[in-house]
Design a protein around this motif. Structure first.
Motif, PDB file in Angstrom:
ATOM      1  N   ALA A 127      10.912  -7.515  -0.488  1.00 55.74           N
ATOM      2  CA  ALA A 127      11.113  -6.805  -1.697  1.00 55.74           C
ATOM      3  C   ALA A 127      10.106  -7.407  -2.639  1.00 55.74           C
ATOM      4  CB  ALA A 127      12.826  -6.793  -1.736  1.00 55.74           C
ATOM      5  N   ALA A 128      10.155  -7.024  -3.532  1.00 57.91           N
ATOM      6  CA  ALA A 128       8.865  -7.413  -4.670  1.00 57.91           C
ATOM      7  C   ALA A 128       9.659  -6.747  -5.513  1.00 57.91           C
ATOM      8  CB  ALA A 128       7.435  -7.632  -4.224  1.00 57.91           C
ATOM      9  N   GLY A 136       1.197  -6.212  -4.388  1.00 58.70           N
ATOM     10  CA  GLY A 136      -0.250  -6.581  -3.638  1.00 58.70           C
ATOM     11  C   GLY A 136       0.013  -7.139  -2.738  1.00 58.70           C
ATOM     12  N   HIS A 137       0.368  -8.513  -2.096  1.00 57.60           N
ATOM     13  CA  HIS A 137       0.457  -9.252  -1.355  1.00 57.60           C
ATOM     14  C   HIS A 137       1.134  -8.835   0.252  1.00 57.60           C
ATOM     15  CE1 HIS A 137      -0.149 -13.551   0.743  1.00 57.60           C
ATOM     16  NE2 HIS A 137       0.765 -13.192   0.742  1.00 57.60           N
ATOM     17  N   VAL A 138       2.304  -8.390  -0.724  1.00 53.61           N
ATOM     18  CA  VAL A 138       3.384  -8.360   0.929  1.00 53.61           C
ATOM     19  C   VAL A 138       3.365  -6.781   1.162  1.00 53.61           C
ATOM     20  CG1 VAL A 138       5.375  -7.330   1.059  1.00 53.61           C
ATOM     21  CG2 VAL A 138       5.294  -8.928  -0.374  1.00 53.61           C
ATOM     22  N   ALA A 139       2.047  -6.267   0.061  1.00 51.78           N
ATOM     23  CA  ALA A 139       1.597  -4.199   1.037  1.00 51.78           C
ATOM     24  C   ALA A 139       0.306  -4.622   2.551  1.00 51.78           C
ATOM     25  CB  ALA A 139       1.323  -3.561  -0.446  1.00 51.78           C
ATOM     26  N   SER A 141       0.463  -7.353   4.309  1.00 54.28           N
ATOM     27  CA  SER A 141       0.583  -9.132   4.753  1.00 54.28           C
ATOM     28  C   SER A 141       1.211  -8.649   6.222  1.00 54.28           C
ATOM     29  CB  SER A 141       1.359  -9.930   4.407  1.00 54.28           C
ATOM     30  OG  SER A 141       2.609  -9.144   4.160  1.00 54.28           O
ATOM     31  N   GLY A 142       1.287  -6.985   5.939  1.00 53.53           N
ATOM     32  CA  GLY A 142       1.783  -6.453   7.588  1.00 53.53           C
ATOM     33  C   GLY A 142       3.428  -6.326   6.900  1.00 53.53           C
ATOM     34  N   ALA A 143       4.014  -7.010   6.514  1.00 54.84           N
ATOM     35  CA  ALA A 143       5.491  -7.173   6.416  1.00 54.84           C
ATOM     36  C   ALA A 143       5.658  -5.029   5.770  1.00 54.84           C
ATOM     37  CB  ALA A 143       6.084  -7.958   5.290  1.00 54.84           C
ATOM     38  N   THR A 144       6.790  -5.208   5.780  1.00 51.79           N
ATOM     39  CA  THR A 144       7.195  -3.776   5.107  1.00 51.79           C
ATOM     40  C   THR A 144       7.627  -4.205   3.984  1.00 51.79           C
ATOM     41  OG1 THR A 144       8.140  -2.501   7.142  1.00 51.79           O
ATOM     42  CG2 THR A 144       8.369  -1.671   5.568  1.00 51.79           C
ATOM     43  N   LEU A 145       7.108  -3.715   2.362  1.00 50.55           N
ATOM     44  CA  LEU A 145       6.762  -3.372   1.514  1.00 50.55           C
ATOM     45  C   LEU A 145       8.416  -2.705   0.521  1.00 50.55           C
ATOM     46  CD1 LEU A 145       6.635  -5.027  -1.805  1.00 50.55           C
ATOM     47  CD2 LEU A 145       4.453  -2.719  -1.489  1.00 50.55           C
ATOM     48  N   LEU A 146       9.433  -3.078  -0.043  1.00 53.07           N
ATOM     49  CA  LEU A 146      10.529  -2.244  -0.813  1.00 53.07           C
ATOM     50  C   LEU A 146       9.836  -2.864  -2.287  1.00 53.07           C
ATOM     51  CD1 LEU A 146      13.750  -2.631   1.147  1.00 53.07           C
ATOM     52  CD2 LEU A 146      11.930  -0.717   0.975  1.00 53.07           C
ATOM     53  N   VAL A 166      12.731 -12.056  -0.092  1.00 52.08           N
ATOM     54  CA  VAL A 166      11.853 -11.181  -2.002  1.00 52.08           C
ATOM     55  C   VAL A 166      11.335 -12.177  -1.839  1.00 52.08           C
ATOM     56  CG1 VAL A 166      13.904 -13.236  -2.889  1.00 52.08           C
ATOM     57  CG2 VAL A 166      12.253 -11.128  -3.845  1.00 52.08           C
ATOM     58  N   PHE A 167       9.764 -12.180  -2.594  1.00 55.85           N
ATOM     59  CA  PHE A 167       8.787 -12.244  -2.774  1.00 55.85           C
ATOM     60  C   PHE A 167       8.636 -12.222  -4.302  1.00 55.85           C
ATOM     61  CE2 PHE A 167       3.917 -12.841  -2.540  1.00 55.85           C
ATOM     62  CZ  PHE A 167       4.163 -14.271  -2.087  1.00 55.85           C
ATOM     63  N   ALA A 168       8.284 -13.639  -5.193  1.00 55.30           N
ATOM     64  CA  ALA A 168       7.899 -13.785  -6.781  1.00 55.30           C
ATOM     65  C   ALA A 168       7.831 -14.633  -6.915  1.00 55.30           C
ATOM     66  CB  ALA A 168       9.676 -13.494  -6.854  1.00 55.30           C
TER      67      ALA A 168
END
Length: 240
Positions: A127-128, A136-139, A141-146, A166-168
């Motif tokens: 989650a971000a 943007g980084h999560v998108a 990175s290969g992870a699924t972005l919520l 969560v990434f923040a």
């Protein structure tokens, strides 16, 4: 001659009115300790203290305006306020749309928080907040972005099982992790993103940018900015 004198007087009056015009500072009011709404219903936090001091040093009359994060750049461009002061990282992508002051927070780490330290942050669900450099980084990175419109919702997504992590900004997550009683822990590796946090302005407002830039530099030069950073973010915070 009378017309010339009258024109000069009108120009002088207009310049005086422009100088006295109120500068509107736009913030989210939902990203402590950068900015939040206190019990009195007022904007508070590091950026409230900083913004008031910058306006004082720049000789500006300022007022505070709150705006949702996902529309904070469009509403600056459309004229709803004059400055973004909302924990916004300086990035090349944003710099194509708006202008930035120099940074008033050094480039700091982003981090993952989860319910367990071995949470899958590389290929799991992360989650971000919408329209952040973390999203943007999560998108990529290969992870699924919520994506969620507010930072509170990103943390809630982990707690209710919708997301693995969560990434923040670590500065935002640190007190939440510390106060969770062990429910939330750090996961994965810290990531360095962006060029620090700065003020966002319309590209046409070069005079205002220069005034605020000079005020930021004066706080760096006289040593008042670093203590303000550590007062709000703790002794371990990065300083200039």
């Amino acid at each position: 001659m009378k017309n010339l004198i009258l024109s000069a007087a009108i120009l002088a009056m207009s310049a005086g009115l422009a100088a006295a015009q109120t500068v509107r500072l736009g913030t989210e009011g939902a990203y402590p300790p950068y900015n939040f709404i206190n019990d009195a219903g007022e904007v508070d936090g590091f950026e409230r203290e900083l913004g008031d001091e910058l306006c004082k040093r720049a000789g500006l009359t300022c007022e505070w305006v709150t705006n949702d994060w996902d529309s904070i750049i469009p509403n600056l461009v459309s004229g709803n306020y004059d400055v973004i002061i909302a924990g916004m990282s300086i990035t090349d992508e944003r710099d194509k749309v708006i202008d930035f002051s120099q940074n008033y927070i050094p480039p700091a780490a982003s981090a993952y928080a989860a319910l367990k330290p071995d949470a899958d942050v590389t290929s799991g669900v992360v989650a971000a907040q919408t329209a952040t450099i973390q999203a943007g980084h999560v998108a990529e990175s290969g992870a699924t972005l919520l994506e969620y419109p507010t930072p509170d919702e990103t943390v809630a997504a982990v707690r209710n099982g919708e997301a693995d992590a969560v990434f923040a900004d670590k500065d935002y997550l640190a007190p939440i992790v510390a106060e969770s009683g062990g429910e939330l822990v750090w996961a994965g590796e810290e990531v360095q993103l962006g060029g620090g946090v700065g003020l966002g302005l319309r590209e046409s407002d070069t005079e205002l940018r220069d005034k605020l830039d000079a005020a930021i530099q004066s706080m760096k030069d006289d040593g008042t900015l670093n203590p303000m950073i550590t007062r709000w973010f703790g002794e371990a915070a990065l300083v200039f």
